[in-house]
Write an enzyme that holds these catalytic residues in place. Structure first.
Site, mmCIF file in Angstrom:
data_model
loop_
_atom_site.group_PDB
_atom_site.id
_atom_site.type_symbol
_atom_site.label_atom_id
_atom_site.label_comp_id
_atom_site.label_asym_id
_atom_site.label_seq_id
_atom_site.Cartn_x
_atom_site.Cartn_y
_atom_site.Cartn_z
ATOM 1 N N LYS A 15 0.848 -1.369 0.049
ATOM 2 C CA LYS A 15 0.093 -0.039 0.044
ATOM 3 C C LYS A 15 0.956 1.217 -0.153
ATOM 4 C CE LYS A 15 -2.138 -1.709 3.657
ATOM 5 N NZ LYS A 15 -3.084 -1.975 4.838
ATOM 6 N N THR A 19 -8.333 9.121 9.057
ATOM 7 C CA THR A 19 -7.731 7.839 8.373
ATOM 8 C C THR A 19 -7.714 6.626 9.342
ATOM 9 O OG1 THR A 19 -5.491 8.641 8.888
ATOM 10 C CG2 THR A 19 -6.201 9.020 6.960
ATOM 11 N N GLY A 77 -8.425 3.095 10.644
ATOM 12 C CA GLY A 77 -9.097 1.887 10.035
ATOM 13 C C GLY A 77 -8.859 1.791 8.489
ATOM 14 N N THR A 78 -8.149 2.511 7.813
ATOM 15 C CA THR A 78 -8.037 2.432 6.571
ATOM 16 C C THR A 78 -7.624 0.926 6.034
ATOM 17 O OG1 THR A 78 -5.882 3.341 6.607
ATOM 18 C CG2 THR A 78 -7.657 4.874 5.860
ATOM 19 N N GLY A 79 -6.784 0.400 6.719
ATOM 20 C CA GLY A 79 -6.131 -0.845 6.364
ATOM 21 C C GLY A 79 -7.137 -1.798 6.434
ATOM 22 N N CYS A 80 -7.780 -1.860 7.588
ATOM 23 C CA CYS A 80 -8.660 -2.846 8.063
ATOM 24 C C CYS A 80 -9.785 -2.755 6.910
ATOM 25 C CB CYS A 80 -9.407 -2.538 9.370
ATOM 26 S SG CYS A 80 -8.174 -2.599 10.682
#
Length: 262
Positions: free
Chosen positions: A175, A207, A209-212
């Site tokens: 990412k 931002t 929690g973007t990865g989850c």
């Protein structure tokens, strides 16, 4: 049929990341969310204050029970925590690995700097969990830690992704959030190709929690039979919409706008 997605990870008391973000994403995208919670946390938009791990045998039992009764179309893994938890998850997933896609968001530390994976578990994650993974979605620091490589340039990105594939992962999505530039660029790396996904970078502090969110949205797409490229493309659009509709809660890195991101 409604896709059945099992989310394995920690619970976020602020509702921004972790299991809460997984459930929101899966539900908003038309799936049925199930959970195996590895830890309970006390946190807000500014950081994690306390973590209480769940018993590993309870997590393993939860995985096995929902798989046997409800059934699984995909699995998304986030925070693992300890070597014992890792071993329990690996043992429980061996029965379904290869028959359903498994997406690993390798949560090694929180944005505020709290360690979320015991360093003693890192080698075991590479050796035992990675061979079960369909797609691993590290950010720049996570890719560097997992591979031991510098991840500074596009060739570095490809090298780190290929290293993750050699560990057993089917593919790696490196990412681009931690790189500079006007666009956020993710790179999908497989053993034989690299594909770029580009989107304008948004100027926002919300931002959390973007990865989850991205990993859970990809899991939904794979569960529906989409190719990795199409699943990632659709997931990135959902994430972009969730960033645009963030409600502005919290004094730090606030949650996304999952409920408005259709």
């Amino acid at each position: 049929m409604m896709p059945r997605i099992l989310a394995i990870g920690g619970s976020d008391s602020s509702g921004g990341a972790g299991i809460e973000a997984d459930i929101k994403t899966i539900t908003m995208l038309g799936g049925h969310a199930m959970t195996a919670i590895t830890a309970i946390t006390a946190q807000d938009s500014q950081g994690i204050m306390a973590i209480a791990p769940t018993a590993p045998d309870l997590v393993a039992r939860a995985i096995c029970m929902v798989a046997a009764d409800i059934g699984l179309d995909a699995v998304k893994i986030g925070m693992i925590g300890t070597p014992d938890m890792l071993a329990a998850i690996v043992d429980a997933l061996r029965a379904v690995a290869g028959s359903v896609p498994i997406v690993l968001d390798p949560v090694l530390a929180s944005t505020s700097g709290t360690t979320l994976l015991d360093p003693a578990a890192l080698g075991r994650l590479r050796d035992t969990l990675m061979p079960l993974i369909t797609l691993v979605t590290p950010n720049r620091p996570e890719a560097a830690i997992l591979t031991g490589l510098n991840v500074d340039t596009v060739p570095d990105i490809r090298a780190s992704g290929e290293a993750l594939c050699r560990m057993g992962a089917g593919a790696a999505l490196i990412k681009g959030g931690h790189f500079e530039g006007t666009h956020s660029i993710d790179h999908l790396v497989t053993p034989d190709r690299m594909t770029e996904f580009r989107m304008p970078r948004l100027a926002t502090r919300h931002t959390h929690g973007t990865g989850c969110t991205l990993a859970s949205a990809i899991a939904i797409g794979l569960a529906r039979g989409l190719s990795p490229d199409d699943a990632i493309g659709q997931a990135r659009k959902f994430l972009h919409a969730a960033l645009l509709t963030a409600p502005g809660f919290g004094q730090g890195r606030g949650p996304l706008g999952h409920a408005a991101a259709r």
